[in-house]
Scaffold this motif. Structure first.
Motif, PDB file in Angstrom:
ATOM      1  N   PRO A  26      29.466 106.685  79.647  1.00 53.42           N
ATOM      2  CA  PRO A  26      27.937 106.117  79.665  1.00 53.42           C
ATOM      3  C   PRO A  26      27.122 107.184  79.314  1.00 53.42           C
ATOM      4  O   PRO A  26      27.505 108.490  79.317  1.00 53.42           O
ATOM      5  N   VAL A  27      26.211 107.005  78.514  1.00 50.59           N
ATOM      6  CA  VAL A  27      24.949 108.038  78.577  1.00 50.59           C
ATOM      7  C   VAL A  27      23.923 108.012  79.624  1.00 50.59           C
ATOM      8  O   VAL A  27      23.527 106.817  80.174  1.00 50.59           O
ATOM      9  N   VAL A  28      23.270 109.158  80.299  1.00 57.16           N
ATOM     10  CA  VAL A  28      22.249 109.171  80.791  1.00 57.16           C
ATOM     11  C   VAL A  28      21.057 110.032  80.219  1.00 57.16           C
ATOM     12  O   VAL A  28      21.677 111.089  79.845  1.00 57.16           O
ATOM     13  N   ALA A  70      28.813 108.593  72.255  1.00 56.36           N
ATOM     14  CA  ALA A  70      29.385 107.886  73.448  1.00 56.36           C
ATOM     15  C   ALA A  70      30.444 106.824  73.065  1.00 56.36           C
ATOM     16  O   ALA A  70      31.331 106.467  73.685  1.00 56.36           O
TER      17      ALA A  70
END
Lengths: 198, 198
Positions: B79-81, B73
């Motif tokens: 963003p990372v989810v 990322a």
């Protein structure tokens, strides 16, 4: 109006929310969705605090500690080892174990770390996203103690200063650097007040 | 002697080991201890593969996918989810759920992702450390499909090419980029042979 807030405290006021049961919800940037630029700034701040301590390993606990630990490790140029909550086929050989009581889920659990990744020559920095009653941090400290390594300290993103974990752990002589300490919060008004470190 | 191995394949030969039960043990650098410089190189390689796809979100599944996803990322500036394996107080409101069958532990489980972090405007890259029978990747794909987002593809660190997950998922039209594909391995001799992509 609170003055002199740091970048993280500003972000908590902007995007965090207080919910019933002493829950500070920061899932939009810290523990479900991850704001990588923010985590990078958090990692750099931990580096600033502990850069002269000769850290050789960063340890944390799965799952949400892993992101912060990795972003910090980029500055320290050391490996991360994360304690696991379940024994899996990926861990073999001798392990350190410690008991962690989850106050969120109200259960005791074991955390596990392979002995080959932590030994008496290591200088260890513990990183975690939250410090509340201190159970996770105590578990990780116990792993470090078992290994004979030196515990340099703990870098915490958000400490719930109104719970007793931080005080109890500092009284043991462990250095704890929390980037935001919530002094009090109120789920009816939504108010969040930080401890003034000045 | 295998020629033209990439940085990851070299590292797997050097520090990985084959254990009974089709286990490729890479706990010294990928899923227990984390080599941050290696993960950074992995992240940069995923960027190389998917950089022109307009990725807006990277998703993964806790726990060991988180580290790789975060390092990737940084290059995508998104963003990372991460999908969670247990409902917790940190997740509220509406969630996407999908079933994942763990072949390692032989149990079905639900993974959960808050709806507010994934929607039809997103272009999603899935990142994970392993692809074997494909259960985790199928679960994550189902979450993306539920959200109406576009699935750009999947970046996998190590694929067990002798299991059927990769083929099944590619046949669905999903682009899968695995940085190392193990064609075969043998726990009695320790031999690891990679698929030659050339």
């Amino acid at each position: 109006m609170q003055d002199n807030l740091n970048f993280l405290e500003h972000r908590i006021l902007e995007d965090g929310s207080v919910q019933e049961g002493d829950i500070l919800k920061v899932d939009s940037f810290l523990n479900h969705q991850l704001d990588i630029d923010l985590l990078d700034q958090i990692g750099a701040t931990f580096w600033h605090h502990f850069r002269e301590k000769g850290v050789t390993k960063i340890i944390t606990i799965e799952a949400s500690g892993i992101a912060v630990a990795c972003m910090a490790a980029r500055y320290f140029h050391v490996p991360v080892v994360f304690a696991k909550k379940t024994m899996s086929a990926n861990i073999g050989g001798s392990v350190y174990t410690a008991t962690v009581h989850s106050y969120t889920h109200n259960v005791d659990s074991q955390v596990i770390m392979s002995k080959k990744f932590l030994n008496q020559d290591d200088k260890v920095l513990i990183i975690d996203d939250f410090l509340a009653k201190g159970a996770a941090l105590e578990g990780l400290s116990a792993l470090v103690q078992d290994s004979g390594a030196e515990l340099v300290g703990a870098g915490i993103v958000i400490e719930k200063g109104f719970q007793d974990g931080g005080q109890r752990i500092r009284e043991k002589g462990i250095r704890v650097e929390s980037l935001a300490i919530v002094e009090r919060m109120d789920d009816t008004t939504g108010e969040i007040v930080f401890r003034n470190e000045d």
